[in-house]
Scaffold this active site. Structure first.
Site, PDB file in Angstrom:
ATOM      1  N   ASN A  69       0.935  -1.073  -0.004  1.00 19.81           N
ATOM      2  CA  ASN A  69      -0.099   0.138  -0.005  1.00 19.81           C
ATOM      3  C   ASN A  69       0.924   1.502  -0.011  1.00 19.81           C
ATOM      4  O   ASN A  69       2.069   1.198   0.156  1.00 19.81           O
ATOM      5  CB  ASN A  69      -0.830   0.062   1.094  1.00 19.81           C
ATOM      6  CG  ASN A  69      -1.790  -1.301   1.234  1.00 19.81           C
ATOM      7  OD1 ASN A  69      -2.473  -1.392   0.325  1.00 19.81           O
ATOM      8  ND2 ASN A  69      -1.984  -1.717   2.200  1.00 19.81           N
ATOM      9  N   CYS A  78      -5.837  -7.848  -3.950  1.00 20.71           N
ATOM     10  CA  CYS A  78      -6.347  -6.712  -4.650  1.00 20.71           C
ATOM     11  C   CYS A  78      -6.815  -7.274  -6.087  1.00 20.71           C
ATOM     12  O   CYS A  78      -6.344  -7.660  -6.776  1.00 20.71           O
ATOM     13  CB  CYS A  78      -5.393  -5.467  -4.858  1.00 20.71           C
ATOM     14  SG  CYS A  78      -6.237  -4.059  -5.762  1.00 20.71           S
ATOM     15  N   HIS A 168     -13.047  -6.754   5.263  1.00 17.31           N
ATOM     16  CA  HIS A 168     -14.023  -5.489   4.936  1.00 17.31           C
ATOM     17  C   HIS A 168     -14.954  -5.306   5.893  1.00 17.31           C
ATOM     18  O   HIS A 168     -15.525  -6.171   6.357  1.00 17.31           O
ATOM     19  CB  HIS A 168     -14.375  -5.812   3.497  1.00 17.31           C
ATOM     20  CG  HIS A 168     -13.520  -5.812   2.361  1.00 17.31           C
ATOM     21  ND1 HIS A 168     -13.053  -4.810   1.615  1.00 17.31           N
ATOM     22  CD2 HIS A 168     -12.742  -6.841   1.772  1.00 17.31           C
ATOM     23  CE1 HIS A 168     -12.132  -4.773   0.687  1.00 17.31           C
ATOM     24  NE2 HIS A 168     -11.988  -6.330   0.986  1.00 17.31           N
ATOM     25  N   GLU A 217      -9.529   2.369   1.805  1.00 20.00           N
ATOM     26  CA  GLU A 217      -8.810   1.317   1.999  1.00 20.00           C
ATOM     27  C   GLU A 217      -7.584   1.478   3.045  1.00 20.00           C
ATOM     28  O   GLU A 217      -7.068   2.426   3.145  1.00 20.00           O
ATOM     29  CB  GLU A 217      -7.946   1.084   0.613  1.00 20.00           C
ATOM     30  CG  GLU A 217      -8.980   0.690  -0.407  1.00 20.00           C
ATOM     31  CD  GLU A 217      -8.162  -0.212  -1.767  1.00 20.00           C
ATOM     32  OE1 GLU A 217      -7.353  -0.877  -1.528  1.00 20.00           O
ATOM     33  OE2 GLU A 217      -8.303   0.374  -2.709  1.00 20.00           O
ATOM     34  N   CYS A 226     -11.855  -0.448  -5.336  1.00 18.19           N
ATOM     35  CA  CYS A 226     -11.149  -1.507  -4.487  1.00 18.19           C
ATOM     36  C   CYS A 226     -11.934  -2.766  -5.249  1.00 18.19           C
ATOM     37  O   CYS A 226     -13.255  -3.035  -5.060  1.00 18.19           O
ATOM     38  CB  CYS A 226     -11.431  -1.375  -3.343  1.00 18.19           C
ATOM     39  SG  CYS A 226     -10.820  -2.838  -2.245  1.00 18.19           S
ATOM     40  N   THR A 228     -11.609  -6.222  -4.143  1.00 19.31           N
ATOM     41  CA  THR A 228     -12.157  -6.993  -3.018  1.00 19.31           C
ATOM     42  C   THR A 228     -13.407  -6.216  -2.452  1.00 19.31           C
ATOM     43  O   THR A 228     -14.131  -6.870  -1.803  1.00 19.31           O
ATOM     44  CB  THR A 228     -10.844  -7.324  -2.281  1.00 19.31           C
ATOM     45  OG1 THR A 228     -10.377  -5.939  -1.861  1.00 19.31           O
ATOM     46  CG2 THR A 228     -10.020  -8.350  -2.834  1.00 19.31           C
ATOM     47  N   GLY A 229     -13.145  -4.915  -2.387  1.00 23.00           N
ATOM     48  CA  GLY A 229     -14.120  -3.918  -1.655  1.00 23.00           C
ATOM     49  C   GLY A 229     -15.596  -4.292  -2.632  1.00 23.00           C
ATOM     50  O   GLY A 229     -16.604  -4.156  -2.054  1.00 23.00           O
TER      51      GLY A 229
END
Length: 286
Positions: A69, A78, A168, A217, A226, A228-229
């Site tokens: 990151n 990611c 998350h 994130e 994002c 995965t978000g």
């Protein structure tokens, strides 16, 4: 000692931008420091972080991915970066496969490339099964209310914890435009319920089969998207009966397709990936 010059490629998926380095060619001895320096949008290249493309440890797989990151912390996974890697390795001639096995810190992900005229127009990633509990990522007993609400800056947030390999917390709001993500996101990221910090999604179901979402994130702050978000948001919406198992998640930088398949319980993330530019940068000393 003269510092080495490293060639890099900046790519973005739905506005989620990273600096990509092929470590089959270039050695990055201190990726944490490189991520911090190069991700700086005023003094560096500018990005959400640094992605290293490497050789797979297992001969059954094709490539590996490590993600750092903007603050130098290493991420588990990611989805957008995975899709960009699919485009990179195919269009840069590192493989002719259209089904690629990619090693990540959250396991092996299978990338399916949609190729037209020699160009990768879309990539679908099998993100695996979502989890709703993870002892190392979420401690429900440390929530602020018995029903799992979390408090940030004096405000309570109801939400759903979803692990897509990385953690998350998805909270649905009535009006996303007025949600102060910059104020609440960083506080929720570091809430005591999350031992390893957490990605925070603020989402609103629009009623036309789409979900609008914005993301804070961990390690990067507010980002354009994002992967995965988007998956976690779609899963949380489906679980709550707010959306079907197939939907589109619209983020600041673009729209991603998500399907939570009943057949295998896996979540599939689809969308485009784009090259932004290539460049050279002075590396970090060995």
């Amino acid at each position: 000692m003269t510092q080495p010059t490293i060639k890099f490629t900046k790519m973005q998926g739905a506005g989620n931008d990273y600096i990509y380095v092929n470590t089959l060619i270039y050695n990055i001895p201190d990726p944490e420091a490189a991520a911090r320096a190069w991700s700086d949008r005023h003094k560096g290249v500018g990005a959400d972080g640094l992605v290293l493309i490497g050789a797979a440890e297992d001969a059954a797989n094709d490539f590996s991915m490590r993600i750092f990151n903007a603050d130098g912390s290493e991420a588990m996974m990611c989805g957008n970066a995975s899709r960009c890697i699919g485009k990179y390795v195919y269009e840069r001639g590192l493989t002719r496969k259209t089904a690629i096995r990619l090693e990540t810190r959250s396991g092996v992900k299978v990338l399916t490339l949609q190729v037209y005229g020699g160009r990768v127009v879309s990539v679908t990633v099998d993100m695996g099964e979502p989890r709703f509990d993870s002892p190392t990522q979420y401690t429900p007993g440390r929530a602020d209310t018995p029903d799992g609400r979390l408090t940030a800056c004096g405000r309570e947030f109801a939400g759903t914890f979803v692990s897509m390999g990385n953690p998350h917390f998805v909270t649905f709001v009535d009006d996303l435009l007025t949600a102060d993500i910059g104020r609440y996101g960083g506080v929720l990221e570091r809430h005591g319920a999350f031992p390893e910090r957490c990605n925070i999604e603020f989402a609103q179901v629009t009623g036309d089969g789409k979900i609008r979402a914005r993301v804070w994130e961990r390690g990067s702050g507010i980002t354009q998207a994002c992967g995965t978000g988007a998956c976690a948001t779609a899963v949380a919406a489906a679980q709550a009966g707010l959306a079907g198992r197939r939907c589109h998640v619209e983020m600041d930088g673009g729209t991603l397709g998500v399907e939570w398949r009943e057949a295998d319980g896996h979540v599939y993330l689809s969308g485009p990936a784009e090259f932004v530019f290539d460049g050279e940068i002075t590396g970090i000393k060995d």
